[in-house]
Motif scaffolding. Structure first.
Motif, PDB file in Angstrom:
ATOM      1  N   ASP A  33      29.921   2.071  -6.596  1.00 19.90           N
ATOM      2  CA  ASP A  33      29.356   1.398  -7.774  1.00 19.90           C
ATOM      3  C   ASP A  33      29.615   2.171  -9.062  1.00 19.90           C
ATOM      4  OD1 ASP A  33      28.411  -0.861  -6.473  1.00 19.90           O
ATOM      5  OD2 ASP A  33      26.526   0.111  -5.933  1.00 19.90           O
ATOM      6  N   HIS A  34      30.001   3.430  -8.945  1.00 24.62           N
ATOM      7  CA  HIS A  34      30.285   4.245 -10.127  1.00 24.62           C
ATOM      8  C   HIS A  34      31.758   4.202 -10.530  1.00 24.62           C
ATOM      9  CE1 HIS A  34      26.251   5.684  -9.581  1.00 24.62           C
ATOM     10  NE2 HIS A  34      26.543   6.147  -8.383  1.00 24.62           N
ATOM     11  N   SER A  35      32.535   3.404  -9.816  1.00 27.66           N
ATOM     12  CA  SER A  35      33.967   3.323 -10.108  1.00 27.66           C
ATOM     13  C   SER A  35      34.218   2.381 -11.286  1.00 27.66           C
ATOM     14  CB  SER A  35      34.724   2.818  -8.880  1.00 27.66           C
ATOM     15  OG  SER A  35      34.443   1.447  -8.679  1.00 27.66           O
ATOM     16  N   GLU A  36      35.433   2.387 -11.776  1.00 26.80           N
ATOM     17  CA  GLU A  36      35.815   1.525 -12.887  1.00 26.80           C
ATOM     18  C   GLU A  36      36.431   0.216 -12.405  1.00 26.80           C
ATOM     19  OE1 GLU A  36      38.185   3.703 -15.672  1.00 26.80           O
ATOM     20  OE2 GLU A  36      36.681   5.276 -15.879  1.00 26.80           O
ATOM     21  N   MET A  37      36.296  -0.072 -11.124  1.00 28.47           N
ATOM     22  CA  MET A  37      36.835  -1.313 -10.577  1.00 28.47           C
ATOM     23  C   MET A  37      35.987  -2.501 -11.010  1.00 28.47           C
ATOM     24  SD  MET A  37      37.869  -0.314  -6.660  1.00 28.47           S
ATOM     25  CE  MET A  37      36.376   0.561  -6.232  1.00 28.47           C
ATOM     26  N   SER A  38      36.586  -3.681 -10.919  1.00 31.95           N
ATOM     27  CA  SER A  38      35.824  -4.906 -11.176  1.00 31.95           C
ATOM     28  C   SER A  38      34.859  -5.132 -10.010  1.00 31.95           C
ATOM     29  CB  SER A  38      36.764  -6.104 -11.303  1.00 31.95           C
ATOM     30  OG  SER A  38      37.334  -6.418 -10.037  1.00 31.95           O
ATOM     31  N   GLU A  39      33.897  -6.012 -10.200  1.00 32.81           N
ATOM     32  CA  GLU A  39      32.932  -6.306  -9.133  1.00 32.81           C
ATOM     33  C   GLU A  39      33.645  -6.856  -7.899  1.00 32.81           C
ATOM     34  OE1 GLU A  39      29.517  -6.253  -7.034  1.00 32.81           O
ATOM     35  OE2 GLU A  39      29.876  -5.344  -8.983  1.00 32.81           O
ATOM     36  N   THR A  40      34.641  -7.695  -8.086  1.00 33.07           N
ATOM     37  CA  THR A  40      35.405  -8.252  -6.956  1.00 33.07           C
ATOM     38  C   THR A  40      36.121  -7.144  -6.195  1.00 33.07           C
ATOM     39  OG1 THR A  40      35.703 -10.326  -8.140  1.00 33.07           O
ATOM     40  CG2 THR A  40      37.207  -9.901  -6.310  1.00 33.07           C
ATOM     41  N   GLU A  41      36.700  -6.200  -6.906  1.00 35.07           N
ATOM     42  CA  GLU A  41      37.378  -5.070  -6.259  1.00 35.07           C
ATOM     43  C   GLU A  41      36.376  -4.187  -5.517  1.00 35.07           C
ATOM     44  OE1 GLU A  41      41.196  -4.196  -9.153  1.00 35.07           O
ATOM     45  OE2 GLU A  41      39.197  -3.616  -9.868  1.00 35.07           O
ATOM     46  N   ARG A  42      35.213  -3.960  -6.128  1.00 34.03           N
ATOM     47  CA  ARG A  42      34.173  -3.163  -5.452  1.00 34.03           C
ATOM     48  C   ARG A  42      33.714  -3.847  -4.171  1.00 34.03           C
ATOM     49  NH1 ARG A  42      32.329  -1.605 -10.853  1.00 34.03           N
ATOM     50  NH2 ARG A  42      31.033  -3.455 -10.929  1.00 34.03           N
ATOM     51  N   GLU A  43      33.520  -5.162  -4.235  1.00 31.58           N
ATOM     52  CA  GLU A  43      33.111  -5.903  -3.026  1.00 31.58           C
ATOM     53  C   GLU A  43      34.159  -5.783  -1.934  1.00 31.58           C
ATOM     54  OE1 GLU A  43      32.398  -9.843  -4.510  1.00 31.58           O
ATOM     55  OE2 GLU A  43      30.320  -9.384  -5.060  1.00 31.58           O
ATOM     56  N   HIS A  44      35.431  -5.863  -2.326  1.00 33.38           N
ATOM     57  CA  HIS A  44      36.513  -5.726  -1.342  1.00 33.38           C
ATOM     58  C   HIS A  44      36.471  -4.344  -0.688  1.00 33.38           C
ATOM     59  CE1 HIS A  44      40.435  -5.791   0.565  1.00 33.38           C
ATOM     60  NE2 HIS A  44      40.690  -4.626  -0.026  1.00 33.38           N
ATOM     61  N   TRP A  45      36.422  -3.296  -1.495  1.00 26.63           N
ATOM     62  CA  TRP A  45      36.466  -1.942  -0.938  1.00 26.63           C
ATOM     63  C   TRP A  45      35.177  -1.579  -0.208  1.00 26.63           C
ATOM     64  CZ3 TRP A  45      40.755  -0.071   0.341  1.00 26.63           C
ATOM     65  CH2 TRP A  45      41.897  -0.449  -0.348  1.00 26.63           C
ATOM     66  N   ARG A  46      34.054  -2.141  -0.632  1.00 29.18           N
ATOM     67  CA  ARG A  46      32.806  -1.970   0.129  1.00 29.18           C
ATOM     68  C   ARG A  46      32.974  -2.628   1.505  1.00 29.18           C
ATOM     69  NH1 ARG A  46      29.550  -3.850  -3.397  1.00 29.18           N
ATOM     70  NH2 ARG A  46      29.046  -1.846  -4.315  1.00 29.18           N
ATOM     71  N   SER A  47      33.610  -3.788   1.524  1.00 33.75           N
ATOM     72  CA  SER A  47      33.872  -4.491   2.786  1.00 33.75           C
ATOM     73  C   SER A  47      34.775  -3.668   3.702  1.00 33.75           C
ATOM     74  CB  SER A  47      34.525  -5.851   2.513  1.00 33.75           C
ATOM     75  OG  SER A  47      33.655  -6.680   1.785  1.00 33.75           O
ATOM     76  N   VAL A  48      35.785  -3.046   3.145  1.00 28.64           N
ATOM     77  CA  VAL A  48      36.674  -2.193   3.939  1.00 28.64           C
ATOM     78  C   VAL A  48      35.881  -1.008   4.509  1.00 28.64           C
ATOM     79  CG1 VAL A  48      38.678  -0.637   3.833  1.00 28.64           C
ATOM     80  CG2 VAL A  48      38.776  -2.890   2.718  1.00 28.64           C
ATOM     81  N   GLY A  49      35.037  -0.401   3.680  1.00 26.41           N
ATOM     82  CA  GLY A  49      34.190   0.693   4.160  1.00 26.41           C
ATOM     83  C   GLY A  49      33.250   0.239   5.258  1.00 26.41           C
ATOM     84  N   TYR A  50      32.602  -0.910   5.062  1.00 20.87           N
ATOM     85  CA  TYR A  50      31.716  -1.453   6.092  1.00 20.87           C
ATOM     86  C   TYR A  50      32.471  -1.727   7.382  1.00 20.87           C
ATOM     87  CZ  TYR A  50      27.731  -2.287   2.916  1.00 20.87           C
ATOM     88  OH  TYR A  50      26.662  -2.154   2.062  1.00 20.87           O
ATOM     89  N   PHE A  51      33.695  -2.230   7.264  1.00 18.57           N
ATOM     90  CA  PHE A  51      34.499  -2.496   8.456  1.00 18.57           C
ATOM     91  C   PHE A  51      34.729  -1.209   9.244  1.00 18.57           C
ATOM     92  CE2 PHE A  51      38.540  -2.326  10.623  1.00 18.57           C
ATOM     93  CZ  PHE A  51      38.457  -3.412  11.479  1.00 18.57           C
ATOM     94  N   PHE A  52      35.221  -0.175   8.577  1.00 20.73           N
ATOM     95  CA  PHE A  52      35.544   1.062   9.291  1.00 20.73           C
ATOM     96  C   PHE A  52      34.288   1.755   9.817  1.00 20.73           C
ATOM     97  CE2 PHE A  52      39.683   0.696   7.130  1.00 20.73           C
ATOM     98  CZ  PHE A  52      40.492   0.810   8.249  1.00 20.73           C
ATOM     99  N   ARG A  53      33.203   1.719   9.051  1.00 16.48           N
ATOM    100  CA  ARG A  53      31.954   2.314   9.550  1.00 16.48           C
ATOM    101  C   ARG A  53      31.455   1.541  10.764  1.00 16.48           C
ATOM    102  NH1 ARG A  53      26.814   2.925   5.650  1.00 16.48           N
ATOM    103  NH2 ARG A  53      26.714   0.679   5.947  1.00 16.48           N
ATOM    104  N   SER A  54      31.520   0.212  10.698  1.00 15.50           N
ATOM    105  CA  SER A  54      31.094  -0.619  11.833  1.00 15.50           C
ATOM    106  C   SER A  54      31.947  -0.363  13.068  1.00 15.50           C
ATOM    107  CB  SER A  54      31.170  -2.103  11.462  1.00 15.50           C
ATOM    108  OG  SER A  54      30.246  -2.412  10.446  1.00 15.50           O
TER     109      SER A  54
END
Length: 142
Positions: free
Chosen positions: A24-45
């Protein structure tokens, strides 16, 4: 698990949690943050799925811990709690992951494949449990 074991891998979980804690502290757009959060959730899961299938009850760690975090000495969480968190993370990823970027990327089809595999794993465990409770088989047969 021994120190050499890659199965009990909270270093991996910590690295993913660091990314998730700071996205959330990155300079990415909200859509990009959602994508990368999803990638993180995938690998953690995926990692939690591996650990859950190997060890059963395991500690669920939602955020990166510090050296003095009391959670480092916490008890294991129930299989049901861990499974619920895994599924919740995967459902978020399914909804928010960006379009497939080509070969070797995590897209919706990869997330859905893991959801399917995870659901079959959980369902199989429940069937075995119900058979044991009903007295049809011994727990030692599995």
């Amino acid at each position: 698990a021994t120190d050499e074991s890659k199965d009990w891998d909270y270093d991996y979980i910590r690295r993913v949690n660091l990314m998730l804690d700071n996205i959330d502290h990155s300079e990415m757009s909200e859509t990009e943050r959602e994508h990368w959060r999803s990638v993180g959730y995938f690998f953690r899961s995926y990692k939690y799925f591996q650990m859950l299938s190997r060890f059963g009850d395991i500690p669920w760690v939602e955020n990166a811990l510090k050296e003095d975090s009391p959670e480092l000495y916490g008890k294991r969480d129930s299989r049901d709690l861990v499974a619920s968190n895994i599924l919740s993370n995967l459902k978020y990823a399914e909804t928010h992951i960006g379009a497939d970027d080509g070969k070797n990327t995590i897209g919706i089809s990869v997330v859905q494949a893991l959801i399917s595999r995870f659901a079959l794993f959980i369902a199989d465990g429940q069937v075995v449990f119900l058979k044991i409770v009903a007295g049809r088989v011994s727990a030692f047969e599995y």
